[in-house]
Design a protein around this motif. Structure first.
Motif, short mmCIF file in Angstrom:
data_model
loop_
_atom_site.label_atom_id
_atom_site.label_comp_id
_atom_site.label_asym_id
_atom_site.label_seq_id
_atom_site.Cartn_x
_atom_site.Cartn_y
_atom_site.Cartn_z
N VAL A 158 0.85 -1.19 0.00
CA VAL A 158 0.00 0.00 0.00
C VAL A 158 0.89 1.24 0.00
CG1 VAL A 158 -1.83 1.26 1.19
CG2 VAL A 158 -1.78 -1.24 1.29
N ASP A 159 0.71 2.08 -1.00
CA ASP A 159 1.43 3.36 -1.07
C ASP A 159 0.54 4.41 -0.39
OD1 ASP A 159 2.59 5.79 -1.68
OD2 ASP A 159 3.01 5.30 -3.77
N ILE A 160 0.94 4.80 0.80
CA ILE A 160 0.15 5.75 1.58
C ILE A 160 0.99 6.97 1.92
CG2 ILE A 160 0.66 4.45 3.70
CD1 ILE A 160 -2.05 5.40 4.78
N ALA A 161 0.49 8.12 1.52
CA ALA A 161 1.19 9.38 1.77
C ALA A 161 2.61 9.34 1.23
CB ALA A 161 1.19 9.70 3.26
N GLY A 162 2.79 8.67 0.08
CA GLY A 162 4.09 8.63 -0.56
C GLY A 162 5.07 7.65 0.04
N GLN A 163 4.62 6.83 0.99
CA GLN A 163 5.50 5.86 1.62
C GLN A 163 4.92 4.47 1.44
OE1 GLN A 163 7.04 6.99 5.42
NE2 GLN A 163 7.37 4.88 6.09
N LEU A 164 5.79 3.53 1.00
CA LEU A 164 5.33 2.17 0.71
C LEU A 164 5.27 1.34 1.99
CD1 LEU A 164 4.53 0.24 -1.60
CD2 LEU A 164 6.93 -0.48 -1.68
N ASP A 165 4.12 0.75 2.23
CA ASP A 165 3.92 -0.13 3.39
C ASP A 165 3.70 -1.54 2.86
OD1 ASP A 165 2.82 -1.55 5.67
OD2 ASP A 165 2.67 0.43 6.61
N ARG A 166 4.65 -2.43 3.12
CA ARG A 166 4.56 -3.80 2.64
C ARG A 166 3.85 -4.67 3.65
NH1 ARG A 166 10.09 -5.46 -0.64
NH2 ARG A 166 9.61 -4.18 -2.47
N GLY A 167 2.79 -5.33 3.20
CA GLY A 167 2.01 -6.18 4.09
C GLY A 167 2.61 -7.57 4.20
N ASP A 168 1.96 -8.39 4.99
CA ASP A 168 2.38 -9.78 5.15
C ASP A 168 2.03 -10.57 3.90
OD1 ASP A 168 3.23 -9.20 7.73
OD2 ASP A 168 1.26 -9.67 8.59
N ASN A 169 2.70 -11.74 3.77
CA ASN A 169 2.37 -12.65 2.68
C ASN A 169 1.21 -13.56 3.09
OD1 ASN A 169 3.98 -12.01 0.55
ND2 ASN A 169 5.60 -13.45 1.02
N ASP A 170 0.16 -13.59 2.26
CA ASP A 170 -0.90 -14.57 2.47
C ASP A 170 -0.52 -15.83 1.69
OD1 ASP A 170 -3.21 -13.17 3.93
OD2 ASP A 170 -2.69 -11.72 2.36
N PRO A 171 -0.39 -16.98 2.39
CA PRO A 171 0.07 -18.19 1.70
C PRO A 171 -0.84 -18.61 0.56
CG PRO A 171 -0.38 -18.61 4.04
CD PRO A 171 -0.71 -17.18 3.77
N LEU A 172 -0.21 -19.15 -0.48
CA LEU A 172 -0.93 -19.57 -1.68
C LEU A 172 -0.59 -21.02 -1.98
CD1 LEU A 172 -2.77 -18.53 -4.01
CD2 LEU A 172 -0.68 -18.07 -5.29
N THR A 173 -1.61 -21.83 -2.22
CA THR A 173 -1.42 -23.24 -2.60
C THR A 173 -1.66 -23.38 -4.09
OG1 THR A 173 -2.15 -24.04 -0.43
CG2 THR A 173 -2.24 -25.60 -2.25
N VAL A 174 -0.70 -24.01 -4.78
CA VAL A 174 -0.80 -24.21 -6.22
C VAL A 174 -0.79 -25.71 -6.50
CG1 VAL A 174 0.18 -23.69 -8.49
CG2 VAL A 174 0.44 -22.05 -6.61
N GLN A 175 -1.89 -26.20 -7.06
CA GLN A 175 -2.03 -27.61 -7.41
C GLN A 175 -1.68 -27.82 -8.89
OE1 GLN A 175 -2.80 -30.31 -5.66
NE2 GLN A 175 -3.74 -29.57 -3.75
N PRO A 176 -1.29 -29.04 -9.29
CA PRO A 176 -0.90 -29.29 -10.68
C PRO A 176 -2.08 -29.26 -11.64
CG PRO A 176 -0.82 -31.31 -9.38
CD PRO A 176 -1.05 -30.20 -8.42
N LEU A 177 -1.81 -28.84 -12.87
CA LEU A 177 -2.75 -28.97 -13.96
C LEU A 177 -2.93 -30.45 -14.30
CD1 LEU A 177 -1.28 -26.12 -16.16
CD2 LEU A 177 -3.58 -26.11 -15.18
N PRO A 178 -4.00 -30.82 -15.00
CA PRO A 178 -4.22 -32.24 -15.31
C PRO A 178 -3.04 -32.91 -15.99
CG PRO A 178 -6.22 -31.01 -15.75
CD PRO A 178 -5.16 -30.00 -15.39
N VAL A 179 -2.41 -32.25 -16.96
CA VAL A 179 -1.28 -32.89 -17.66
C VAL A 179 -0.08 -33.03 -16.73
CG1 VAL A 179 -0.45 -30.68 -18.63
CG2 VAL A 179 0.13 -32.85 -19.75
#
Length: 254
Positions: A123-144
C-alpha cells in the motif's frame, strides 16, 4: 480477518488493511480471487495505490555456498489513488492472473516441503510504501502435470524434495527468473543406472515442456543428462505411465 495497521508516514492511528483470498488454492494459468479490505484510522488518509505481488522463496547458488531470497514474479495494481476517510470501510475486489509457469506447492493433500508462495499486499500511503504480510498460496498441478506425476509414482519413483532455483533452464521457453525442481529417488528397475531424477515443468497456454534431469551412476554413464519432452494439455486426459516409462528408458537404455 486479521487487519494490519499501516503505520507508514501516518504513524499510530493510521488506516488498517487486510487481504482475503477467496481462492487460496489455484492452478497455473488460473487466477487468485479475493478482496483488499481497508478501514480508515483516526484521520483521513490519501492512498496513492494498492499493488499485489506473487512471491516465492528461491534458492540462489554462489561459488561456495547457497542462500535463499524472496522473489516477486507477478504483480497486479488493485486500485489507484483514493481518499480514505477516518473510520471508513472500503473493500476492493480483485482477480489476480497466475502465470502458467507458477511452481507447484502441493500434490493433492501432500504439501511439497520447502515450497513457499504467497500474495503480498503493498500500500502506497502518503508517498511511503507499506509492505504487508504474505498470504500463503497453494498451487495444485494442472491435469497434464498431474498425469506426469502419477506416472512417476506408478513406475516406482519416490518423491524426495522440491525447491526453487534462481536461473534458467537452457533451451526452454522459460520466462520466470527461477524454476522448480521436484526430486525423485530412482525406481528399483532403474536404480543401477540412475540415482535420482529431477523434474521441472515449463508451461504455457498450449503445451508443457517436461524437463527431466537424470543423475546417472558413474559406472554406467557418468554425470547428469537433461532431456526435454513436449506434451499438449490434452494429454492430461490420458494415462501417461507408458509414455514416461519410454522417455526414461530412452535416456537410460534398456
Amino acid at each position: 480477518m486479521v487487519f494490519k495497521r499501516l503505520l507508514g508516514a501516518l504513524g499510530v492511528g493510521g488506516p488498517s488493511v487486510d487481504t482475503v483470498l477467496s481462492t487460496p488454492t489455484v492452478y497455473p494459468g488460473g487466477a487468485v480471487h479475493g478482496q483488499v479490505n481497508l478501514v480508515g484510522g483516526d484521520r483521513d488518509a490519501d492512498i496513492n495505490g494498492i499493488t499485489l505481488h506473487l512471491t516465492a522463496r528461491v534458492e540462489v547458488e554462489h561459488e561456495d555456498s547457497e542462500s535463499h531470497t524472496v522473489k516477486e514474479f507477478a504483480q497486479l495494481v488493485v486500485c489507484g489513488p483514493l481518499r480514505l476517510a477516518a473510520g471508513q470501510q472500503v473493500a476492493v475486489p480483485f482477480a489476480f492472473p497466475v502465470p502458467w509457469e507458477t511452481p507447484l506447492t502441493a500434490i493433492g493433500s501432500h504439501h511439497l516441503t520447502g515450497m513457499a508462495l504467497g500474495v503480498r499486499t503493498d500500500v502506497d500511503i502518503a508517498g511511503q510504501l507499506d509492505r504487508g504480510d504474505n498470504d500463503p498460496l497453494t498451487v495444485q498441478p494442472l491435469p497434464v502435470q498431474q498425469r506426469v506425476l502419477e506416472a512417476l509414482a506408478a513406475l516406482g519413483f519416490h518423491f524426495h524434495r522440491a525447491d526453487l532455483e534462481a536461473g534458467r533452464i537452457h533451451g526452454t521457453g522459460q520466462t520466470l527468473p527461477f524454476y522448480q525442481e521436484i526430486e525423485y529417488k530412482a525406481a528399483p528397475q532403474f536404480a543401477q543406472r540412475c540415482n535420482e531424477i529431477e523434474l521441472s515443468f515449463v508451461t504455457d497456454p498450449h503445451r508443457v515442456e517436461v524437463v527431466l534431469e537424470f543423475d546417472k551412476r558413474g559406472m554406467f554413464h557418468g554425470g547428469d543428462s537433461v532431456r526435454t519432452f513436449l506434451l499438449d494439455h490434452a494429454a492430461g486426459q490420458h494415462d501417461l505411465t507408458g509414455t514416461v516409462d519410454g522417455w526414461i528408458r530412452g535416456v537410460l537404455g534398456h
